[in-house]
Write a protein that holds these residues in place. Structure first.
Motif, PDB file in Angstrom:
ATOM      1  N   UNK A   2     -12.318   7.106  -2.432  1.00  0.00           N
ATOM      2  CA  UNK A   2     -12.609   5.823  -3.072  1.00  0.00           C
ATOM      3  C   UNK A   2     -11.324   5.016  -3.201  1.00  0.00           C
ATOM      4  N   UNK A   3     -11.363   3.769  -2.706  1.00  0.00           N
ATOM      5  CA  UNK A   3     -10.257   2.830  -2.830  1.00  0.00           C
ATOM      6  C   UNK A   3     -10.778   1.530  -3.408  1.00  0.00           C
ATOM      7  N   UNK A   4      -9.877   0.768  -4.020  1.00  0.00           N
ATOM      8  CA  UNK A   4     -10.245  -0.544  -4.530  1.00  0.00           C
ATOM      9  C   UNK A   4      -9.491  -1.601  -3.744  1.00  0.00           C
ATOM     10  N   UNK A   5     -10.164  -2.707  -3.492  1.00  0.00           N
ATOM     11  CA  UNK A   5      -9.584  -3.830  -2.757  1.00  0.00           C
ATOM     12  C   UNK A   5      -9.599  -5.042  -3.667  1.00  0.00           C
ATOM     13  N   UNK A   6      -8.439  -5.664  -3.823  1.00  0.00           N
ATOM     14  CA  UNK A   6      -8.323  -6.843  -4.675  1.00  0.00           C
ATOM     15  C   UNK A   6      -8.424  -8.102  -3.816  1.00  0.00           C
ATOM     16  N   UNK A   7      -9.426  -8.904  -4.094  1.00  0.00           N
ATOM     17  CA  UNK A   7      -9.687 -10.135  -3.354  1.00  0.00           C
ATOM     18  C   UNK A   7      -9.424 -11.317  -4.282  1.00  0.00           C
ATOM     19  N   UNK A 254       8.071  -0.692  -4.114  1.00  0.00           N
ATOM     20  CA  UNK A 254       9.034   0.305  -3.629  1.00  0.00           C
ATOM     21  C   UNK A 254       8.338   1.642  -3.362  1.00  0.00           C
ATOM     22  N   UNK A 255       7.472   2.064  -4.277  1.00  0.00           N
ATOM     23  CA  UNK A 255       6.753   3.323  -4.088  1.00  0.00           C
ATOM     24  C   UNK A 255       5.816   3.266  -2.896  1.00  0.00           C
ATOM     25  N   UNK A 256       5.177   2.122  -2.675  1.00  0.00           N
ATOM     26  CA  UNK A 256       4.318   1.964  -1.503  1.00  0.00           C
ATOM     27  C   UNK A 256       5.129   2.125  -0.217  1.00  0.00           C
ATOM     28  N   UNK A 257       6.284   1.506  -0.165  1.00  0.00           N
ATOM     29  CA  UNK A 257       7.106   1.564   1.047  1.00  0.00           C
ATOM     30  C   UNK A 257       7.565   3.003   1.318  1.00  0.00           C
ATOM     31  N   UNK A 258       8.060   3.688   0.277  1.00  0.00           N
ATOM     32  CA  UNK A 258       8.545   5.061   0.455  1.00  0.00           C
ATOM     33  C   UNK A 258       7.414   5.986   0.905  1.00  0.00           C
ATOM     34  N   UNK A 303       4.530   7.458  -7.494  1.00  0.00           N
ATOM     35  CA  UNK A 303       4.907   7.833  -6.136  1.00  0.00           C
ATOM     36  C   UNK A 303       4.081   9.014  -5.658  1.00  0.00           C
ATOM     37  N   UNK A 304       3.843   9.998  -6.526  1.00  0.00           N
ATOM     38  CA  UNK A 304       2.996  11.123  -6.149  1.00  0.00           C
ATOM     39  C   UNK A 304       1.571  10.694  -5.847  1.00  0.00           C
ATOM     40  N   UNK A 305       1.045   9.754  -6.645  1.00  0.00           N
ATOM     41  CA  UNK A 305      -0.311   9.250  -6.399  1.00  0.00           C
ATOM     42  C   UNK A 305      -0.393   8.532  -5.060  1.00  0.00           C
ATOM     43  N   UNK A 306       0.624   7.698  -4.766  1.00  0.00           N
ATOM     44  CA  UNK A 306       0.624   6.977  -3.488  1.00  0.00           C
ATOM     45  C   UNK A 306       0.690   7.947  -2.315  1.00  0.00           C
ATOM     46  N   UNK A 309      -2.909   9.705  -1.950  1.00  0.00           N
ATOM     47  CA  UNK A 309      -4.043   8.965  -1.377  1.00  0.00           C
ATOM     48  C   UNK A 309      -3.744   8.483   0.037  1.00  0.00           C
ATOM     49  N   UNK A 310      -2.489   8.160   0.346  1.00  0.00           N
ATOM     50  CA  UNK A 310      -2.161   7.764   1.719  1.00  0.00           C
ATOM     51  C   UNK A 310      -2.282   8.951   2.667  1.00  0.00           C
ATOM     52  N   UNK A 311      -1.876  10.139   2.200  1.00  0.00           N
ATOM     53  CA  UNK A 311      -2.030  11.330   3.024  1.00  0.00           C
ATOM     54  C   UNK A 311      -3.504  11.643   3.254  1.00  0.00           C
ATOM     55  N   UNK A 312      -4.289  11.535   2.214  1.00  0.00           N
ATOM     56  CA  UNK A 312      -5.726  11.800   2.351  1.00  0.00           C
ATOM     57  C   UNK A 312      -6.379  10.816   3.304  1.00  0.00           C
ATOM     58  N   UNK A 313      -5.977   9.562   3.218  1.00  0.00           N
ATOM     59  CA  UNK A 313      -6.545   8.536   4.089  1.00  0.00           C
ATOM     60  C   UNK A 313      -6.182   8.786   5.545  1.00  0.00           C
ATOM     61  N   UNK A 314      -4.990   9.347   5.793  1.00  0.00           N
ATOM     62  CA  UNK A 314      -4.536   9.600   7.153  1.00  0.00           C
ATOM     63  C   UNK A 314      -4.907  10.987   7.655  1.00  0.00           C
TER      64      UNK A 314
END
Length: 384
Positions: A2-7, A254-258, A303-306, A309-314
């Motif tokens: 589950x992800x959220x998208x901000x529009x 910064x956490x998103x980029x790392x 940073x751990x959360x990012x 979820x990025x690992x799970x998505x990939x």
């Protein structure tokens, strides 16, 4: 997953006025329903809805479905409050914070987020508009803006409610998207990630993401806030309000980029990602007064959360391993001693003489623990 998208919504002045009136009416209704729930002990959805449904429509101008969504918002608020109190997130039962939270009914801010389902909100993706219920009637043709990737995700995976939010004078819709989980591949090895304050993240490969720039930015923001607070003028108050959240957004970026770089590296090399399990570190660590601000604003959890979820998505394997003594253990001979780390940046084993950057050594220990843990994770269950 589950992800959220901000529009971002782009309403006209008339549409914005109707949206504001709608938010305020819904939150007044939610506060009223909350008081009734406490006064009569009605915390389940059906009984509370039977009690207040007619009043919400007659007193606050809500139609049928918004009234139902408002009752559900109230019930969800008490569910979250109960879970937080049981988990100890509100402190001890004798603390001021706990008594303030549970001592009376939940009160909703005038512009708190309001959920809308598909009966109250419809999307016109090709026209980039939405149609939404308001207290002034159905408001059609409200334009929205988002990136092409966000639009594709909303079109393909949007499911359930969308929240109407007003933040900083701007309007947003927060859409929930249910993405299918990709198959997690079998890793050929692991990337150990050590998180810290001076170095935000250091991998077992030796890649170092320093936190000095972020720390300087935070100190600069703190000085600016102090200067504005000392002025005590209306103009300074307005500037403080405009600056609110700026530091948090910067740290999030910064956490998103790392996390994105680490996940891409793991995906490219077919490896998994392992991090230390740092839950409850603020309660376990005792610091000097001048260090407490740095620890409380340390974005290691985000940073751990990012990364997760990025690992799970990939489809990248992700593990959390025991954090005990990762910075004091020698990865070559296994000798563990506090003296192995004579300084913050340096590691030197007292037994075998292995030396190197302390954070890299910690990342290697995290990687080695992930290798052992993955064997148990993927091992078949014993037959009965």
């Amino acid at each position: 997953m589950r992800l959220v998208v901000q529009v971002k919504l782009l309403p006209t002045p008339g549409q914005a006025s109707a949206l504001e009136a709608t938010l305020r009416a819904c939150n007044r209704a939610a506060t009223y329903a909350s008081k009734v729930a406490v006064a009569k002990g009605l915390k389940d959805r059906n009984s509370l809805q039977r009690e207040v449904y007619t009043d919400l429509k007659a007193m606050f101008g809500l139609s049928a479905q918004p009234a139902v969504r408002t009752v559900k918002k109230v019930v969800d608020a008490y569910t979250v409050l109960k879970a937080n109190s049981r988990a100890g997130n509100l402190g001890s039962p004798t603390s001021k914070r706990y008594r303030r939270a549970v001592g009376g009914p939940v009160v909703f801010r005038p512009e708190a987020a309001q959920p809308f389902d598909d009966r109250c909100l419809s999307w016109q993706y090709d026209a980039h508009t939405v149609s939404i219920w308001t207290v002034d009637g159905r408001m059609k043709g409200i334009r929205f803006s988002c990136s092409p990737d966000q639009l594709k995700m909303v079109v393909a995976y949007r499911k359930g409610e969308s929240d109407l939010v007003r933040r900083g004078g701007k309007w947003f819709l927060i859409a929930t998207c249910e993405l299918p989980d990709p198959e997690v591949y079998e890793p050929v090895d692991w990337i150990g990630v050590d998180r810290g304050v001076v170095n935000l993240a250091t991998t077992s490969d030796g890649t170092n993401y320093q936190g000095r720039r972020l720390d300087r930015y935070r100190r600069w923001q703190a000085r600016k806030r102090a200067e504005l607070q000392r002025k005590q003028t209306r103009s300074a108050t307005r500037r403080l309000a405009r600056r609110a959240g700026k530091e948090k957004r910067h740290a999030t970026q910064v956490n998103h980029r790392i996390s994105k770089e680490i996940v891409l590296d793991a995906q490219r090399t077919g490896r998994g990602i392992a991090v230390e399990e740092l839950g409850g570190i603020r309660e376990r660590v005792r610091l000097r007064r001048d260090q407490r601000g740095n620890l409380s604003s340390w974005p290691f959890h985000q940073l751990g959360q990012h990364l997760a979820y990025k690992a799970r998505k990939a489809g990248v394997p992700f593990l959390e391993v025991d954090a005990a003594y990762t910075s004091q253990r020698c990865p070559r001979c296994g000798h563990t001693e506090r003296a192995n780390r004579p300084g913050r940046d340096h590691f030197c084993c007292r037994r075998c003489g292995l030396a190197g950057p302390a954070d890299v050594v910690a990342g290697v220990n995290v990687r080695d623990r992930a290798r052992s843990a993955w064997v148990f994770v993927t091992a078949p269950a014993p037959s009965p």
